[in-house]
Design a protein around this motif. Structure first.
Motif, PDB file in Angstrom:
ATOM      1  N   THR A 430      -3.170  10.626  -3.928  1.00 57.37           N
ATOM      2  CA  THR A 430      -3.809   9.383  -4.346  1.00 57.37           C
ATOM      3  C   THR A 430      -2.840   8.354  -4.908  1.00 57.37           C
ATOM      4  OG1 THR A 430      -4.284  10.317  -6.531  1.00 57.37           O
ATOM      5  CG2 THR A 430      -5.976  10.577  -4.838  1.00 57.37           C
ATOM      6  N   GLN A 431      -1.718   8.788  -5.470  1.00 52.75           N
ATOM      7  CA  GLN A 431      -0.825   7.851  -6.138  1.00 52.75           C
ATOM      8  C   GLN A 431       0.618   7.947  -5.647  1.00 52.75           C
ATOM      9  OE1 GLN A 431      -1.862   5.557  -8.182  1.00 52.75           O
ATOM     10  NE2 GLN A 431      -3.930   6.237  -8.627  1.00 52.75           N
ATOM     11  N   LEU A 432       1.221   9.126  -5.764  1.00 54.03           N
ATOM     12  CA  LEU A 432       2.664   9.249  -5.520  1.00 54.03           C
ATOM     13  C   LEU A 432       3.029   9.113  -4.050  1.00 54.03           C
ATOM     14  CD1 LEU A 432       3.706  12.094  -7.983  1.00 54.03           C
ATOM     15  CD2 LEU A 432       4.006   9.639  -8.235  1.00 54.03           C
ATOM     16  N   LEU A 433       2.128   9.491  -3.153  1.00 51.42           N
ATOM     17  CA  LEU A 433       2.458   9.445  -1.734  1.00 51.42           C
ATOM     18  C   LEU A 433       2.778   8.020  -1.288  1.00 51.42           C
ATOM     19  CD1 LEU A 433       2.773  11.488   0.486  1.00 51.42           C
ATOM     20  CD2 LEU A 433       0.418  11.071   1.173  1.00 51.42           C
ATOM     21  N   ALA A 434       2.074   7.053  -1.858  1.00 56.81           N
ATOM     22  CA  ALA A 434       2.345   5.655  -1.505  1.00 56.81           C
ATOM     23  C   ALA A 434       3.731   5.215  -1.954  1.00 56.81           C
ATOM     24  CB  ALA A 434       1.281   4.748  -2.122  1.00 56.81           C
ATOM     25  N   ALA A 435       4.299   5.925  -2.928  1.00 59.09           N
ATOM     26  CA  ALA A 435       5.641   5.594  -3.441  1.00 59.09           C
ATOM     27  C   ALA A 435       6.716   6.462  -2.813  1.00 59.09           C
ATOM     28  CB  ALA A 435       5.653   5.757  -4.962  1.00 59.09           C
ATOM     29  N   LEU A 436       6.435   7.058  -1.668  1.00 57.78           N
ATOM     30  CA  LEU A 436       7.307   8.063  -1.070  1.00 57.78           C
ATOM     31  C   LEU A 436       8.751   7.596  -0.925  1.00 57.78           C
ATOM     32  CD1 LEU A 436       7.086  10.943   0.135  1.00 57.78           C
ATOM     33  CD2 LEU A 436       6.787   9.859   2.374  1.00 57.78           C
ATOM     34  N   THR A 437       8.963   6.340  -0.552  1.00 57.66           N
ATOM     35  CA  THR A 437      10.316   5.844  -0.303  1.00 57.66           C
ATOM     36  C   THR A 437      10.859   4.999  -1.458  1.00 57.66           C
ATOM     37  OG1 THR A 437       9.465   3.892   0.855  1.00 57.66           O
ATOM     38  CG2 THR A 437       9.931   5.840   2.178  1.00 57.66           C
ATOM     39  N   ALA A 438      10.133   4.929  -2.559  1.00 58.25           N
ATOM     40  CA  ALA A 438      10.592   4.159  -3.718  1.00 58.25           C
ATOM     41  C   ALA A 438      11.433   5.042  -4.626  1.00 58.25           C
ATOM     42  CB  ALA A 438       9.402   3.602  -4.492  1.00 58.25           C
ATOM     43  N   THR A 440      11.830   4.615  -7.864  1.00 53.85           N
ATOM     44  CA  THR A 440      11.305   4.633  -9.227  1.00 53.85           C
ATOM     45  C   THR A 440       9.793   4.443  -9.223  1.00 53.85           C
ATOM     46  OG1 THR A 440      13.369   3.640 -10.024  1.00 53.85           O
ATOM     47  CG2 THR A 440      11.489   3.570 -11.509  1.00 53.85           C
ATOM     48  N   VAL A 441       9.101   5.191 -10.072  1.00 53.72           N
ATOM     49  CA  VAL A 441       7.679   4.953 -10.314  1.00 53.72           C
ATOM     50  C   VAL A 441       7.492   4.589 -11.778  1.00 53.72           C
ATOM     51  CG1 VAL A 441       6.769   6.396  -8.470  1.00 53.72           C
ATOM     52  CG2 VAL A 441       7.268   7.419 -10.684  1.00 53.72           C
ATOM     53  N   ALA A 442       6.580   3.655 -12.021  1.00 52.63           N
ATOM     54  CA  ALA A 442       6.204   3.274 -13.382  1.00 52.63           C
ATOM     55  C   ALA A 442       4.745   3.682 -13.559  1.00 52.63           C
ATOM     56  CB  ALA A 442       6.386   1.783 -13.605  1.00 52.63           C
ATOM     57  N   ILE A 443       4.510   4.644 -14.422  1.00 52.32           N
ATOM     58  CA  ILE A 443       3.174   5.223 -14.582  1.00 52.32           C
ATOM     59  C   ILE A 443       2.456   4.526 -15.726  1.00 52.32           C
ATOM     60  CG2 ILE A 443       1.875   7.348 -14.919  1.00 52.32           C
ATOM     61  CD1 ILE A 443       4.358   8.890 -14.050  1.00 52.32           C
ATOM     62  N   LEU A 465      12.584 -12.053  -8.960  1.00 50.85           N
ATOM     63  CA  LEU A 465      12.325 -10.970  -8.021  1.00 50.85           C
ATOM     64  C   LEU A 465      11.177 -10.096  -8.517  1.00 50.85           C
ATOM     65  CD1 LEU A 465      15.985  -9.841  -7.220  1.00 50.85           C
ATOM     66  CD2 LEU A 465      14.475 -11.246  -5.805  1.00 50.85           C
ATOM     67  N   PRO A 466      10.327  -9.600  -7.613  1.00 49.09           N
ATOM     68  CA  PRO A 466       9.235  -8.717  -8.023  1.00 49.09           C
ATOM     69  C   PRO A 466       9.740  -7.310  -8.310  1.00 49.09           C
ATOM     70  CG  PRO A 466       9.248  -8.968  -5.650  1.00 49.09           C
ATOM     71  CD  PRO A 466      10.308  -9.899  -6.178  1.00 49.09           C
ATOM     72  N   GLY A 471      12.966  -1.566  -6.642  1.00 47.83           N
ATOM     73  CA  GLY A 471      12.630  -0.209  -6.233  1.00 47.83           C
ATOM     74  C   GLY A 471      11.558   0.447  -7.076  1.00 47.83           C
ATOM     75  N   VAL A 472      10.705  -0.343  -7.740  1.00 41.86           N
ATOM     76  CA  VAL A 472       9.686   0.202  -8.639  1.00 41.86           C
ATOM     77  C   VAL A 472       8.318   0.139  -7.982  1.00 41.86           C
ATOM     78  CG1 VAL A 472       8.597   0.026 -10.905  1.00 41.86           C
ATOM     79  CG2 VAL A 472      11.014  -0.567 -10.638  1.00 41.86           C
ATOM     80  N   ARG A 473       7.603   1.247  -8.065  1.00 37.99           N
ATOM     81  CA  ARG A 473       6.223   1.313  -7.596  1.00 37.99           C
ATOM     82  C   ARG A 473       5.321   1.625  -8.791  1.00 37.99           C
ATOM     83  NH1 ARG A 473       3.496   0.794  -2.364  1.00 37.99           N
ATOM     84  NH2 ARG A 473       1.374   1.452  -2.802  1.00 37.99           N
ATOM     85  N   LEU A 474       4.305   0.779  -9.023  1.00 42.61           N
ATOM     86  CA  LEU A 474       3.362   1.008 -10.104  1.00 42.61           C
ATOM     87  C   LEU A 474       2.360   2.089  -9.717  1.00 42.61           C
ATOM     88  CD1 LEU A 474       2.698  -2.687 -11.186  1.00 42.61           C
ATOM     89  CD2 LEU A 474       3.802  -0.931 -12.581  1.00 42.61           C
TER      90      LEU A 474
END
Length: 639
Positions: A430-438, A440-443, A465-466, A471-474
């Motif tokens: 539900t969450q981490l798979l979408a960030a597969l190639t990122a 960094t994740v920000a939880i 820059l966004p 390289g950050v995925r929320l």
């Protein structure tokens, strides 16, 4: 047959890699982390024709520090250069949140040590070793004499007293070196069990033996081509070569007859005779007067092969009629191409290798075809950039390659039995798979926090820059009632197992012993934590903004069937009521949308600072405080 271990030393960007899969493998990760290098390394060992692509750049390059540099500096430079094919300058220094004044004009921290000058030196040899097991009887007999007992770890056993009941395995290795004198690359595929590379003694693997191995490289090309060597032509030849040859003979005969009829057509003949009559051309270029009766037409080299090279598939898919394959869009072509490749790869129990799987496919087709390959193969090794491909695999079958600070590494989940950890595992899909190639994740504590941060991030001016550029995925720690601060450590631990750099964004709406303990757990599981000022995300949105701007945006919320939360009152009590309504009704995005309708609308300053601090902490070289408090912002005077 399946691979139980891949050991790489000095091949391309990999200085060292030791992968021990249990079953199927989905290779994913961040760019330049080595997905293609891993699949190519496997092919170099197992595929007899893969060595033709060997190049000098296949030899890994390590940094050699110039004279005068200390060991600590050498290690830092090594972190920068590891895994890169060319020399790289010192990485930009990242300053802590309270050290902005120490930056020089270039944006770098003037006090931060820079990596010393370094030269890259190639390794003497690249080495790839592959361990195979579950061999069918024919292959096992072919490898008799090099079979070894297999340990539970996936490695060949070196114990002379290994159990006689242990499964058998065979090791094959590929070695590539460069002869400076001959200025030539030299490669060899050999059996490590019967070789001594230190003495230059190799028991070579015959090409015929490698061809007997059930290994298929999935190479999708232009589909439905009948030219020699194309996928559809190979399928036709494999199914019934005689019938295929007869069909092409019939085509040749039909073409000959059709061209003869075309040449004899009165209109064509008259046009040809008109050309030959110009200035007596027909008489001058032949011994006797040349007429249209002596002129015919044929393919470029007179063969059916030349005609087949020009044929392109056309499909009748809808009311548009028969259209060329290219006119039906890239997805149709990609699906047919992959179907051809998979049909050619139908070898029972085979190890199937595929790089960049799904790049040209739509999401459902990517997941479907990946699942089909996994079900039909003895073992499949797919590298991909597409999270949809990973949905066809078990979480423990995903090998995620990452690259932090120039250093490559691989990560894989272990089988989970803890009940609380199983709850966190739901976040993989539900969450981490979408960030597969990122990288960094920000939880955050929940979906509302993600919505607020994402909208403000999208509304940044072009000069900023966004988060994605860093390289950050929320990621929300849960959905609905499953979120909250207590869920963050579970998701963070899962993300760290997969090699993400993990940040957290937390509220400060409570202050008691329980939240203090939760904060400690979050800090233990994250690389850095950004904490909002006192209050929840709603207070962060409204803090520092003029009361009139808040009141104007509040008035638009009546469109959603509720009274105006502020009721036109320009007071802090009205803002407090506004925050309660936004939280209860879940109108975070709608409120922000209303804020941004005015020209030159101000960005919520607390949220903007939160995004800036996430960008700062996302860099793997960040060395500031682990717990970063976002400063409190006062409302403009007189508003």
């Amino acid at each position: 047959m399946r691979v139980t271990r891949v050991l790489i030393e000095g091949f391309r960007g990999w200085g060292h890699l030791d992968v021990r899969p249990g079953s199927h493998v989905l290779v994913a990760g961040v760019p330049r982390a080595g997905r293609t290098d891993l699949i190519t390394a496997l092919a170099r060992v197992l595929h007899p024709d893969s060595a033709r692509g060997a190049a000098l750049s296949d030899l890994h390059q390590r940094p050699v520090i110039l004279d005068g540099a200390d060991s600590a500096s050498a290690e830092a430079a090594g972190d920068v250069a590891e895994g890169q094919p060319e020399a790289v300058a010192g990485a930009p220094a990242i300053v802590g949140p309270h050290d902005a004044a120490s930056e020089d004009a270039s944006g770098r921290d003037s006090a931060a040590p820079q990596a010393p000058p370094a030269e890259l030196q190639r390794v003497e040899a690249a080495q790839v070793e592959v361990t195979l097991t579950d061999l069918d009887p024919d292959v096992q007999q072919l490898l008799d004499g090099v079979l070894e007992p297999l340990e539970d770890s996936g490695c060949a056993s070196e114990d002379p007293d290994a159990s006689a009941d242990a499964p058998l395995c065979a090791r094959l290795a590929y070695r590539l070196s460069y002869d400076e004198d001959a200025e030539a690359l030299e490669s060899v595929v050999y059996f490590p069990a019967r070789s001594n590379p230190a003495l230059g003694q190799y028991s070579r693997v015959p090409a015929a033996t490698r061809r007997m191995l059930p290994v298929v490289t999935l190479d999708a090309g232009q589909p439905l081509q009948l030219r020699a060597g194309a996928g559809l032509r190979r399928i036709l030849d494999e199914r019934d070569s005689k019938a295929g040859a007869a069909a092409f003979d019939a085509l040749a005969q039909a073409v000959t007859e059709a061209v003869s009829a075309l040449s004899a057509d009165q209109a064509v003949a008259e046009a040809v005779n008109a050309v030959l009559a110009v200035g007596g051309t027909g008489e001058r270029i032949a011994d006797t007067a040349l007429t249209a009766e002596q002129v015919g037409f044929r393919t470029e080299d007179g063969s059916v092969a030349a005609l087949l090279r020009t044929l392109r598939a056309a499909l009748h898919l809808d009311a548009g009629g028969l259209l060329g394959l290219a006119q039906h869009g890239s997805t149709v072509s990609a699906v047919l191409s992959m179907a051809e490749a998979m049909l050619l790869a139908t070898v029972p129990g085979a190890v199937v290798l595929a790089d960049d799987f799904g790049d040209q496919l739509d999401a459902p087709a990517t997941e479907h075809l990946a699942a089909l390959l996994r079900a039909r193969s003895g073992q499949v090794w797919l590298s991909t950039r597409r999270p949809e491909a990973a949905r066809a695999f078990e979480p423990t079958e995903v090998i995620r390659l990452v690259r932090h600070g120039g250093v490559r590494s691989h990560h894989q989940l272990t089988r989970i039995t803890d009940r609380k950890a199983l709850v966190a595992m739901r976040q993989w899909h539900t969450q981490l798979l979408a960030a597969l190639t990122a990288p960094t994740v920000a939880i955050t504590e929940g979906p509302h926090d993600v919505a607020v941060l994402s909208m403000v991030d999208r509304r940044k001016p072009p000069s900023s820059l966004p988060l994605s550029a860093h390289g950050v995925r929320l990621v929300a720690s849960g959905t609905g009632g499953e979120g909250g601060i207590s869920q963050i450590p579970r998701i963070a631990n899962l993300a760290r197992q997969l090699g993400f750099r993990v940040l957290a964004v937390i509220d400060r709406d409570k202050d008691n012993a329980q939240t203090t303990g939760e904060l400690t757990k979050i800090q233990d599981s994250c690389d850095a934590v950004v904490r909002l000022p006192p209050g929840a995300i709603e207070q962060a949105v409204t803090a520092g903004l003029p009361l009139q701007a808040l009141a104007d945006a509040s008035a638009t919320l009546t469109e959603y069937g509720i009274p105006d939360p502020m009721g036109g009152q320009l007071t802090e009590a009205a803002v407090t009521n506004l925050c309660k309504v936004i939280h209860k009704q879940g109108l975070h995005e709608q409120f922000l949308e209303a804020l941004y309708t005015e020209p030159n609308a101000p960005h919520p300053p607390v949220v903007s600072m939160t995004l800036a601090l996430l960008e700062l902490a996302a860099d793997s070289s960040y060395s500031g405080q682990q717990l970063i408090d976002v400063p409190t912002v006062s409302r403009p005077a007189g508003t």
